[in-house]
Structure formats: structure tokens, C-alpha cells
Design a protein around this motif. Sequence first.
Motif, short mmCIF file in Angstrom:
data_model
loop_
_atom_site.label_atom_id
_atom_site.label_comp_id
_atom_site.label_asym_id
_atom_site.label_seq_id
_atom_site.Cartn_x
_atom_site.Cartn_y
_atom_site.Cartn_z
N UNK A 18 -1.66 3.98 9.14
CA UNK A 18 -0.05 4.14 9.62
C UNK A 18 1.15 5.16 8.33
N UNK A 19 2.05 5.67 8.17
CA UNK A 19 2.30 6.28 7.66
C UNK A 19 4.17 5.85 8.11
N UNK A 20 4.67 5.86 6.79
CA UNK A 20 6.33 5.13 6.75
C UNK A 20 7.22 6.24 7.02
N UNK A 21 8.49 6.24 6.44
CA UNK A 21 9.43 7.52 6.61
C UNK A 21 9.58 7.67 4.57
N UNK A 22 9.04 7.18 3.98
CA UNK A 22 9.12 7.86 2.50
C UNK A 22 7.59 8.13 2.39
N UNK A 23 6.78 8.49 3.58
CA UNK A 23 5.33 9.13 3.65
C UNK A 23 4.23 8.22 2.50
N UNK A 24 4.49 6.69 2.53
CA UNK A 24 3.96 6.12 1.96
C UNK A 24 2.00 5.64 3.88
N UNK A 25 1.10 5.53 3.26
CA UNK A 25 0.19 5.61 4.52
C UNK A 25 -0.55 4.24 3.84
N UNK A 26 -0.49 3.66 4.41
CA UNK A 26 -1.28 1.90 4.68
C UNK A 26 -2.49 2.21 5.47
N UNK A 27 -3.36 2.46 5.22
CA UNK A 27 -4.99 2.60 5.95
C UNK A 27 -5.28 0.70 5.48
N UNK A 28 -6.10 0.56 6.89
CA UNK A 28 -6.33 -0.72 7.87
C UNK A 28 -8.29 -0.25 7.74
N UNK A 29 -8.76 -1.12 8.11
CA UNK A 29 -9.96 -1.46 8.54
C UNK A 29 -10.03 -2.46 9.67
N UNK A 30 -10.42 -2.24 10.64
CA UNK A 30 -10.72 -3.31 11.26
C UNK A 30 -9.64 -4.21 11.60
N UNK A 31 -8.57 -3.48 11.62
CA UNK A 31 -7.32 -4.06 11.57
C UNK A 31 -6.84 -4.68 10.59
N UNK A 32 -7.57 -4.57 9.53
CA UNK A 32 -6.60 -5.39 8.61
C UNK A 32 -6.35 -4.53 6.94
N UNK A 33 -5.62 -4.02 6.85
CA UNK A 33 -4.79 -3.76 5.26
C UNK A 33 -5.44 -3.78 4.04
N UNK A 34 -5.83 -2.54 4.24
CA UNK A 34 -7.26 -2.18 2.58
C UNK A 34 -6.17 -1.52 2.07
N UNK A 35 -5.92 -0.84 1.65
CA UNK A 35 -4.88 0.01 1.30
C UNK A 35 -3.55 0.93 1.48
N UNK A 36 -2.89 0.72 0.36
CA UNK A 36 -1.52 1.54 0.27
C UNK A 36 -1.48 2.71 -0.28
N UNK A 37 -1.00 3.95 0.18
CA UNK A 37 -1.41 5.14 -0.94
C UNK A 37 -0.05 5.72 -0.60
N UNK A 38 0.79 6.09 -1.98
CA UNK A 38 1.73 6.88 -1.88
C UNK A 38 2.08 7.67 -2.89
N UNK A 39 2.76 8.71 -3.26
CA UNK A 39 3.55 9.87 -3.91
C UNK A 39 2.24 10.80 -3.64
#
Length: 79
Positions: A18-39
Motif C-alpha cells: 500500500x502506498x501513501x500520499x507521501x510515497x511511503x510503501x507499506x508491505x504486508x505478508x498474509x495481511x500483517x505489516x512486515x516493513x515500511x519503505x520511505x524515501x
Amino acid sequence: MGNVDKRNRLDEEVFTYQTTKDNKVFIYWMGRKVTLLSGKASEKFLKAIEGKDHKETQLAMAKVTGNFKRGNEKENKTK
């Protein structure tokens, strides 16, 4: 992709993002948040998956999340 996905797990939708307005990317595994990418990391990821098919996108997310699941996790068992 040959030997990368021997158990065909990437055919399933194991990872989502899922991406946010400020270009952060949340990555989920089986519905659980595993990592956050930014910048720069999120920009690199979004560029890498642009125009890719489902299995290649799943592989990209698996690589970005790294070795977060080692196989020693315990199931919640009730006695």
C-alpha cells in the motif's frame, strides 16, 4: 525464475503493498505489516515493480522484506 520459487508460493498473493500520499510503501505478508519503505527505498521499489506481472511483483516484495521469517515461529496453540 527457475529455482527461486520451488514451492510456487509466489503464485498466491502472499505479499501485498500500500502506498501513501507521501510515497511511503507499506508491505504486508498474509495481511500483517512486515516493513515500511520511505524515501529512496520506496522510489526504487515502485520503479522496480512498474509494469511487472504478479509473480515478479511478489518476488520483488519478498526480496525487499528480506529474511524476516526464519521458520522458528510458534503457532498460538491453546491447551
